[in-house]
Motif scaffolding. Structure first.
Motif, PDB file in Angstrom:
ATOM      1  N   SER A  51      -9.708  -4.538   9.374  1.00 34.93           N
ATOM      2  CA  SER A  51     -10.110  -5.399  10.505  1.00 34.93           C
ATOM      3  C   SER A  51      -8.906  -5.944  11.278  1.00 34.93           C
ATOM      4  CB  SER A  51     -10.964  -6.565   9.984  1.00 34.93           C
ATOM      5  OG  SER A  51     -10.201  -7.396   9.126  1.00 34.93           O
ATOM      6  N   ARG A  52      -7.725  -5.833  10.722  1.00 37.30           N
ATOM      7  CA  ARG A  52      -6.540  -6.362  11.384  1.00 37.30           C
ATOM      8  C   ARG A  52      -5.643  -5.261  11.955  1.00 37.30           C
ATOM      9  NH1 ARG A  52      -7.112  -9.831   6.877  1.00 37.30           N
ATOM     10  NH2 ARG A  52      -5.702  -8.574   5.613  1.00 37.30           N
ATOM     11  N   ILE A  53      -6.091  -4.057  11.964  1.00 35.71           N
ATOM     12  CA  ILE A  53      -5.293  -2.957  12.533  1.00 35.71           C
ATOM     13  C   ILE A  53      -5.265  -3.089  14.048  1.00 35.71           C
ATOM     14  CG2 ILE A  53      -5.186  -0.457  12.840  1.00 35.71           C
ATOM     15  CD1 ILE A  53      -6.427  -0.156  10.084  1.00 35.71           C
ATOM     16  N   GLN A  54      -4.090  -2.878  14.623  1.00 37.11           N
ATOM     17  CA  GLN A  54      -3.933  -2.938  16.074  1.00 37.11           C
ATOM     18  C   GLN A  54      -3.390  -1.614  16.594  1.00 37.11           C
ATOM     19  OE1 GLN A  54      -1.311  -6.210  16.903  1.00 37.11           O
ATOM     20  NE2 GLN A  54      -2.862  -7.775  16.428  1.00 37.11           N
ATOM     21  N   PHE A  67      -1.348   6.996  21.433  1.00 45.08           N
ATOM     22  CA  PHE A  67      -1.673   5.833  20.617  1.00 45.08           C
ATOM     23  C   PHE A  67      -1.307   6.084  19.158  1.00 45.08           C
ATOM     24  CE2 PHE A  67      -4.418   5.483  24.282  1.00 45.08           C
ATOM     25  CZ  PHE A  67      -4.400   4.141  24.591  1.00 45.08           C
ATOM     26  N   ASP A  68      -0.747   5.092  18.549  1.00 42.21           N
ATOM     27  CA  ASP A  68      -0.674   5.047  17.091  1.00 42.21           C
ATOM     28  C   ASP A  68      -1.066   3.637  16.670  1.00 42.21           C
ATOM     29  OD1 ASP A  68       1.480   3.618  17.855  1.00 42.21           O
ATOM     30  OD2 ASP A  68       2.991   4.860  16.855  1.00 42.21           O
ATOM     31  N   PHE A  69      -0.997   3.377  15.357  1.00 41.98           N
ATOM     32  CA  PHE A  69      -1.569   2.125  14.850  1.00 41.98           C
ATOM     33  C   PHE A  69      -0.565   1.461  13.916  1.00 41.98           C
ATOM     34  CE2 PHE A  69      -4.779   5.328  15.599  1.00 41.98           C
ATOM     35  CZ  PHE A  69      -5.619   4.690  16.500  1.00 41.98           C
ATOM     36  N   VAL A  70      -0.657   0.121  13.880  1.00 41.66           N
ATOM     37  CA  VAL A  70       0.271  -0.651  13.048  1.00 41.66           C
ATOM     38  C   VAL A  70      -0.525  -1.657  12.227  1.00 41.66           C
ATOM     39  CG1 VAL A  70       2.223  -0.411  14.640  1.00 41.66           C
ATOM     40  CG2 VAL A  70       0.624  -2.310  14.925  1.00 41.66           C
ATOM     41  N   LEU A  71       0.069  -2.026  11.105  1.00 40.57           N
ATOM     42  CA  LEU A  71      -0.518  -3.035  10.238  1.00 40.57           C
ATOM     43  C   LEU A  71      -0.007  -4.412  10.608  1.00 40.57           C
ATOM     44  CD1 LEU A  71      -0.056  -1.166   6.825  1.00 40.57           C
ATOM     45  CD2 LEU A  71      -2.247  -1.593   7.974  1.00 40.57           C
ATOM     46  N   GLY A  73       1.451  -8.141   9.738  1.00 44.95           N
ATOM     47  CA  GLY A  73       2.598  -8.459   8.891  1.00 44.95           C
ATOM     48  C   GLY A  73       2.229  -8.704   7.443  1.00 44.95           C
ATOM     49  N   ARG A  74       1.182  -9.481   7.230  1.00 39.46           N
ATOM     50  CA  ARG A  74       0.829  -9.780   5.832  1.00 39.46           C
ATOM     51  C   ARG A  74       0.339  -8.553   5.082  1.00 39.46           C
ATOM     52  NH1 ARG A  74      -4.639 -13.446   6.341  1.00 39.46           N
ATOM     53  NH2 ARG A  74      -5.858 -12.043   7.696  1.00 39.46           N
ATOM     54  N   ASP A  75      -0.292  -7.592   5.803  1.00 41.39           N
ATOM     55  CA  ASP A  75      -0.691  -6.345   5.153  1.00 41.39           C
ATOM     56  C   ASP A  75       0.505  -5.447   4.908  1.00 41.39           C
ATOM     57  OD1 ASP A  75      -3.395  -7.090   5.201  1.00 41.39           O
ATOM     58  OD2 ASP A  75      -3.584  -6.412   7.285  1.00 41.39           O
ATOM     59  N   MET A  76       1.508  -5.572   5.803  1.00 42.79           N
ATOM     60  CA  MET A  76       2.708  -4.755   5.647  1.00 42.79           C
ATOM     61  C   MET A  76       3.468  -5.126   4.387  1.00 42.79           C
ATOM     62  SD  MET A  76       4.508  -2.292   6.883  1.00 42.79           S
ATOM     63  CE  MET A  76       3.885  -2.142   8.561  1.00 42.79           C
ATOM     64  N   VAL A  77       3.520  -6.401   4.097  1.00 41.17           N
ATOM     65  CA  VAL A  77       4.310  -6.860   2.942  1.00 41.17           C
ATOM     66  C   VAL A  77       3.418  -7.099   1.711  1.00 41.17           C
ATOM     67  CG1 VAL A  77       6.060  -7.889   4.402  1.00 41.17           C
ATOM     68  CG2 VAL A  77       4.108  -9.276   3.681  1.00 41.17           C
ATOM     69  N   ASN A  78       2.190  -6.607   1.754  1.00 37.95           N
ATOM     70  CA  ASN A  78       1.243  -6.816   0.643  1.00 37.95           C
ATOM     71  C   ASN A  78       1.833  -6.288  -0.661  1.00 37.95           C
ATOM     72  OD1 ASN A  78      -1.037  -6.563  -1.159  1.00 37.95           O
ATOM     73  ND2 ASN A  78      -2.316  -6.882   0.650  1.00 37.95           N
ATOM     74  N   ASN A  79       1.848  -7.131  -1.706  1.00 41.28           N
ATOM     75  CA  ASN A  79       2.395  -6.721  -3.010  1.00 41.28           C
ATOM     76  C   ASN A  79       1.390  -6.937  -4.135  1.00 41.28           C
ATOM     77  OD1 ASN A  79       2.337  -9.468  -3.063  1.00 41.28           O
ATOM     78  ND2 ASN A  79       4.514  -9.744  -3.555  1.00 41.28           N
ATOM     79  N   THR A  80       0.105  -6.818  -3.815  1.00 35.12           N
ATOM     80  CA  THR A  80      -0.952  -7.034  -4.818  1.00 35.12           C
ATOM     81  C   THR A  80      -1.326  -5.757  -5.547  1.00 35.12           C
ATOM     82  OG1 THR A  80      -2.641  -6.684  -3.121  1.00 35.12           O
ATOM     83  CG2 THR A  80      -1.892  -8.936  -3.475  1.00 35.12           C
ATOM     84  N   GLY A  81      -0.586  -4.685  -5.344  1.00 36.66           N
ATOM     85  CA  GLY A  81      -0.903  -3.423  -5.996  1.00 36.66           C
ATOM     86  C   GLY A  81      -1.728  -2.511  -5.142  1.00 36.66           C
ATOM     87  N   THR A  82      -1.990  -2.901  -3.889  1.00 34.07           N
ATOM     88  CA  THR A  82      -2.725  -2.043  -2.971  1.00 34.07           C
ATOM     89  C   THR A  82      -1.761  -1.487  -1.949  1.00 34.07           C
ATOM     90  OG1 THR A  82      -4.672  -3.470  -3.238  1.00 34.07           O
ATOM     91  CG2 THR A  82      -4.693  -1.904  -1.420  1.00 34.07           C
ATOM     92  N   TYR A  83      -1.859  -0.206  -1.706  1.00 32.78           N
ATOM     93  CA  TYR A  83      -0.932   0.484  -0.827  1.00 32.78           C
ATOM     94  C   TYR A  83      -1.694   0.959   0.407  1.00 32.78           C
ATOM     95  CZ  TYR A  83       1.640   0.566  -5.220  1.00 32.78           C
ATOM     96  OH  TYR A  83       2.261   0.202  -6.380  1.00 32.78           O
ATOM     97  N   TYR A  84      -1.098   0.724   1.599  1.00 37.40           N
ATOM     98  CA  TYR A  84      -1.768   1.074   2.856  1.00 37.40           C
ATOM     99  C   TYR A  84      -0.956   2.113   3.606  1.00 37.40           C
ATOM    100  CZ  TYR A  84      -4.198  -3.312   1.907  1.00 37.40           C
ATOM    101  OH  TYR A  84      -4.911  -4.312   1.317  1.00 37.40           O
ATOM    102  N   GLN A  85      -1.698   2.948   4.330  1.00 38.80           N
ATOM    103  CA  GLN A  85      -1.047   3.939   5.183  1.00 38.80           C
ATOM    104  C   GLN A  85      -1.962   4.257   6.364  1.00 38.80           C
ATOM    105  OE1 GLN A  85       1.226   7.410   3.557  1.00 38.80           O
ATOM    106  NE2 GLN A  85      -0.380   8.608   4.576  1.00 38.80           N
ATOM    107  N   LEU A  86      -1.346   4.234   7.601  1.00 36.63           N
ATOM    108  CA  LEU A  86      -2.052   4.572   8.828  1.00 36.63           C
ATOM    109  C   LEU A  86      -1.481   5.870   9.370  1.00 36.63           C
ATOM    110  CD1 LEU A  86      -2.123   1.060  10.525  1.00 36.63           C
ATOM    111  CD2 LEU A  86      -4.071   2.274   9.558  1.00 36.63           C
ATOM    112  N   THR A  87      -2.368   6.782   9.743  1.00 40.70           N
ATOM    113  CA  THR A  87      -1.941   8.081  10.258  1.00 40.70           C
ATOM    114  C   THR A  87      -2.632   8.324  11.588  1.00 40.70           C
ATOM    115  OG1 THR A  87      -1.665   8.924   8.014  1.00 40.70           O
ATOM    116  CG2 THR A  87      -1.774  10.534   9.798  1.00 40.70           C
ATOM    117  N   SER A  88      -1.819   8.623  12.632  1.00 41.31           N
ATOM    118  CA  SER A  88      -2.368   8.940  13.953  1.00 41.31           C
ATOM    119  C   SER A  88      -2.530  10.445  14.067  1.00 41.31           C
ATOM    120  CB  SER A  88      -1.440   8.437  15.065  1.00 41.31           C
ATOM    121  OG  SER A  88      -1.894   8.854  16.331  1.00 41.31           O
ATOM    122  N   PHE A  89      -3.723  10.862  14.502  1.00 38.52           N
ATOM    123  CA  PHE A  89      -3.974  12.283  14.671  1.00 38.52           C
ATOM    124  C   PHE A  89      -3.387  12.822  15.979  1.00 38.52           C
ATOM    125  CE2 PHE A  89      -8.053  11.752  11.987  1.00 38.52           C
ATOM    126  CZ  PHE A  89      -7.304  11.851  10.827  1.00 38.52           C
TER     127      PHE A  89
END
Length: 508
Positions: A51-54, A67-71, A73-89
């Motif tokens: 919901s916070r992707i821009q 267009f591409d997409f970014v996370l 800041g708080r999702d970028m530095v997330n250290n709770t064991g969840t890993y995120y990745q955005l890929t632009s087609f």
């Protein structure tokens, strides 16, 4: 297979199936619960980050924009064991969370099949691996609205490492397997112990039955001090049956004892008057012969008729004497009479039998075959009874052989000597052979044609049994019979230099 082993196998099999179902159910339930929890937690975190992707506009060299997409800041530095990745087609740019960059890894790229799946589903979760890590990936499509149209522009991926869960479930599999095997072994051992203890009265039943079968102790009973369950009731029933069997056997034995005593006493009592009758008949016959010689011709015919009557009386008295003697011999056999035995050289005995057999009344040729097998042969036996045994078979052969010959010879094996008697008489059917040693049995074809009581072969069988021997019968109706009396070889007597030998003591 014994009952206790079958019961143990049944117990073990049922327990094995139960443990298998329990272990499989437990493992599947925990696996389902844990992975559902992980997937739910991953979905919640992914949806929050999604919901916070821009979107970010990037100019191209041709003057266009992509267009591409970014996370955030708080999702970028997330250290709770969840890993995120955005890929632009559109331009292939990938934006990763810092913890994924720290691992210097990228999540697996989307395949054409997965891209097609993104266009059809709101999201999907699948397992994958990076290097040696097992991961769970949440895949969700990113759409852009441009000129009033929505198009698939990229994919958002969120992942968690499930390596620790896999290790936990691997350990759980080992624990369940080892525990199940141990429980099965323990259950089999304990089940065998319980089955043996529960069925111990059955062993006592078998032991008591074996003793009764061997005639060792008819008063034996099964000792059982357990509860009155099925085995207890069975034991009581068998003990009652054994008591009735003992009473019946005792009554039967008493009846047999009285019968044997009657036959023995009757035989002894009959011998004396028969002997007197025969003696008086012989005396009268001698006196009447003298009277007939001095009588006139007209009286001689009457005296001759009286003499024939006296001879008939003498013949019947002699036949009755033989019957009484046979009954007395069988009565002794039934009473357990044991012969006195010693080591006997067999060939002189047989030569004596051959010589006496030539004097028996007969209508066929008496032949003596090869008796060399009897050279230096000793048997442990009773001389008189062995002689009686051979004469029984010789007299039977003469009685049932009208033409041809009767032949006696000897054969031998490694530990037995055989006395073989062949005849060319009437023979027998094979169905009659098992009955010829029964008392008073005579073949139907011989009834009324030959005299006899039917007790001779019964006495012969008793003499053979007393000498631990056996009898072999070969016969064909109308062609004759062959009897081979097999006797075990005895020990040679010990010979001294003086030529004398020590005969062993008589055995009773």
């Amino acid at each position: 297979m014994s009952i206790r082993l079958r019961l143990t196998l049944w117990y073990t099999g049922i327990l094995s199936v139960t443990l298998l179902l329990f272990g499989f159910g437990l493992y599947w339930s925990l696996h389902y619960y844990y992975y559902n929890s992980v997937e739910d937690d991953l979905s919640q975190r992914a949806e929050s980050a999604y919901s916070r992707i821009q979107p970010r506009i990037t100019p191209t060299l041709g003057g266009d924009i992509s267009f591409d997409f970014v996370l955030q800041g708080r999702d970028m530095v997330n250290n709770t064991g969840t890993y995120y990745q955005l890929t632009s087609f559109e331009n292939g740019n990938q934006n990763r969370s810092n913890n994924l960059k720290d691992l210097n890894m990228y999540l697996p790229q989307i395949t054409p099949q997965q891209k097609q799946r993104l266009g059809n589903e709101d999201f999907f979760i699948e397992r994958s691996s990076i290097d040696t890590f097992e991961i769970l990936i949440y895949n969700k499509p990113i759409y852009l609205n441009q000129n009033g149209q929505s198009r698939l522009a990229g994919v958002f991926q969120a992942a968690v490492i499930i390596e620790s869960y896999e290790k936990v479930f691997a350990l759980l599999r080992i624990i369940l397997t080892v525990t199940s095997l141990l429980l099965i072994v323990l259950a089999a051992s304990f089940g065998l112990f319980l089955a043996r203890k529960a069925l111990r009265p059955i062993d006592k039943v078998i032991e008591a039955a074996n003793q009764i079968e061997k005639g060792a102790d008819l008063g034996n009973r099964i000792n059982y001090d357990g509860p009155q369950d099925e085995i207890g009731r069975l034991t009581s029933t068998i003990n009652g049956m054994l008591g009735r069997l003992q009473n019946a056997y005792t009554d039967l034995e008493e009846s047999y004892r009285r019968q044997r005593r009657f036959v023995s006493d009757a035989s002894h009592e009959l011998r004396t008057p028969l002997t007197t009758i025969r003696g008086n008949v012989d005396l009268l016959e001698k006196m009447w012969r003298k009277t007939a010689a001095a009588a006139l011709d007209q009286d001689r015919d009457q005296l001759e008729m009286s003499l024939e009557a006296m001879q008939d009386i003498a013949g019947e008295a002699e036949r009755m004497t033989r019957l009484v003697n046979d009954l007395l011999a069988l009565a002794r056999a039934d009473a357990g009479f044991q012969m006195e035995k010693s080591e006997i050289m067999l060939k002189p005995l047989m030569e004596q039998v051959v010589r006496k057999a030539q004097l028996l009344p007969r209508s066929v040729e008496w032949q003596t075959g090869d008796l060399s097998a009897l050279d230096n042969i000793h048997v442990l036996g009773n001389r008189d009874y062995l002689q009686q045994l051979i004469f029984i078979f010789i007299e039977n052969a003469f009685k049932y052989t009208e033409e041809g010959f009767v032949k006696l010879d000897a054969v031998s094996t490694e530990d037995q000597i055989g006395l073989r008697l062949q005849d060319t008489g009437i023979g027998m059917d094979k169905e009659e052979v098992p009955h010829i040693f029964d008392r008073f049995y005579r073949a139907d074809v011989s009834r009324g044609k030959t005299s006899g009581t039917g007790l001779g072969l019964s006495i012969a069988k008793w003499i053979i049994d007393e000498h631990q021997g056996s009898i072999e019968v070969m016969t064909r109706k109308g062609e004759g019979s062959t009897f081979i009396i097999w006797l075990p070889l005895g020990k040679l007597p010990t010979t001294f230099e003086s030529g004398h030998s020590i005969q062993p003591a008589n055995q009773v």
